[in-house]
Enzyme design. Structure first.
Site, short mmCIF file in Angstrom:
data_model
loop_
_atom_site.label_atom_id
_atom_site.label_comp_id
_atom_site.label_asym_id
_atom_site.label_seq_id
_atom_site.Cartn_x
_atom_site.Cartn_y
_atom_site.Cartn_z
CG HIS A 52 49.81 29.43 95.01
ND1 HIS A 52 48.52 29.16 94.60
CD2 HIS A 52 50.60 28.80 94.10
CE1 HIS A 52 48.53 28.42 93.51
NE2 HIS A 52 49.79 28.18 93.19
CD GLU A 54 46.93 33.35 97.87
OE1 GLU A 54 45.89 33.47 97.21
OE2 GLU A 54 48.01 32.92 97.38
CB ALA A 159 63.94 49.54 66.44
CB THR A 201 63.95 39.30 60.67
OG1 THR A 201 62.88 40.20 60.36
CG2 THR A 201 64.75 39.85 61.83
N GLY A 310 60.00 41.87 60.34
CA GLY A 310 60.15 42.93 59.37
C GLY A 310 58.78 43.44 58.96
CB THR A 313 56.71 39.40 60.22
OG1 THR A 313 57.44 38.48 59.40
CG2 THR A 313 56.26 38.69 61.48
CB SER A 316 51.29 38.86 58.59
OG SER A 316 51.76 38.83 57.26
#
Length: 375
Positions: A52, A54, A159, A201, A310, A313, A316
């Site tokens: 980690h 630390e 896009a 897609t 697309g 999707t 949804s």
């Protein structure tokens, strides 16, 4: 807030971000040790299972010949208290003689939340929480969403043209946006655990859904929603299995009804992809129920998901309230009514019910414009 504390915490944040895409289900954490107004040690959690932040910061100081006794620790996330891949960081802090700890944010994980702070305070260590808290929370937004809700953080990427079209009337969509935007998308992908598209897609665009950046080895899980298992066996996503893990989600409503699919399932699995029934489905239209799917993915360690689907999707995910952020790339083009919409019907018939964004920004990316906003 003391500007010196913020400046040092900013250095810890800059360290933490170096591990983006490498820590899996662990958070991004950076740490800086200060003594007599000098930075004596720095570290970050570099990868899943690695020491980690630390531990790294204390080790860095000791390697340089510094004593950490009486020093101040700046860490972006509350130190852990439990044994996992590594020992508890609170124990190390206590044993090292650090006198005060400045923390960016508390850990949302129930195994840690507040416990690390209490242990340090009970042992007479000065603790201050909330140094650059918003910045620390932004850095770990995937981790926070995963731990607090049991769902991955979902980014919907679109896009489109200025008038919101993702393809022409023939389905042609390459390339609406330019090289700069596409490179930017690969950078986003490199930080995600998974990428999801709908079967339309795959059929229309035949995407690879991989990260193609020089020197970057990220391999996010690729997921295709394919209720009726229509995926072509010659699609790119099935024929480069070594590049990245692939998961095809079919409707569970097919179970026991479509024995003729068994041979296709076998062929897909031979190519190295998984074929899994959804946790549940909407039996009327065999659509895959999205929330149970996301809950299942979350349990398997998926903290972040980018949807590159697309119109259907996209709609949804939005209708079910599963989108946390939208990255919408606008190209300086207009297609008009003949083009295909980027988002299908949401059932919204009143401007007052329109989806609104909280935090958002606009940024030029190459020749295109990126709108990034949270819901």
């Amino acid at each position: 807030m003391n500007r010196i504390h913020e400046a040092i915490m900013q250095k810890a944040l800059e360290l933490a971000v170096k591990a983006q895409g490498k820590t899996q289900t662990n958070p991004l954490v950076g740490a800086v040790l200060v003594k007599d107004n000098i930075i004596i040690g720095k570290g970050f959690h570099s990868a899943f299972g690695a020491p980690h932040a630390e531990v790294e910061a204390i080790g860095d100081a000791q390697k340089k010949g510094f004593s950490v006794q009486g020093s101040s620790l700046y860490v972006t996330l509350e130190p852990c208290v439990h044994f996992g891949k590594t020992p508890p960081c609170t124990e190390l802090i206590l044993n090292s003689g650090i006198s005060e700890v400045f923390i960016g944010m508390t850990d949302p994980d129930p195994k840690v939340k507040g416990l690390g702070l209490n242990i340090l305070k009970e042992n007479k260590i000065k603790v201050e929480v909330g140094v650059l808290e918003k910045e620390c929370q932004k850095l770990n937004q995937f981790y926070i969403k995963h731990r607090e809700t049991g769902l991955p953080y979902v980014i919907l990427k679109v896009a489109a043209t200025l008038d919101g079209k993702i393809a022409d009337s023939h389905g042609g969509s390459r390339w609406i946006t330019g090289d700069g935007a596409r490179c930017y998308v690969h950078k986003i992908r490199s930080r995600m655990d998974a990428i999801l598209v709908g079967i339309n897609t795959v059929i229309k665009d035949n995407p690879q859904l991989t990260v193609r950046l020089p020197g970057v080895s990220a391999k996010p899980l690729r997921i295709v929603l394919d209720s009726h298992l229509r995926i072509p066996l010659d699609s790119k996503i099935l024929n480069d299995a070594s590049v990245s893990r692939t998961m095809i989600i079919m409707s569970s409503c097919h179970s026991g009804k479509s024995g003729d699919l068994s041979s296709k399932i076998d062929e897909i699995r031979k190519k190295g992809a998984q074929v899994l029934p959804s946790a549940s489905c909407h039996s009327r239209d065999l659509k895959i129920a999205l929330k149970p799917l996301l809950q299942s993915l979350s349990k398997d360690g998926v903290m972040s998901l980018m949807v590159e689907g697309g119109a259907e999707t996209n709609a949804s995910f939005l209708k079910e309230g599963l989108v946390d952020q939208i990255d919408y790339f606008f190209a300086p083009r207009i297609l008009g009514a003949e083009g295909l919409n980027s988002i299908a019907s949401l059932g919204i018939d009143n401007i007052q019910k329109a989806l609104s964004f909280k935090d958002y920004k606009f940024e030029r990316v190459g020749n295109d414009l990126l709108f990034e906003g949270t819901l």
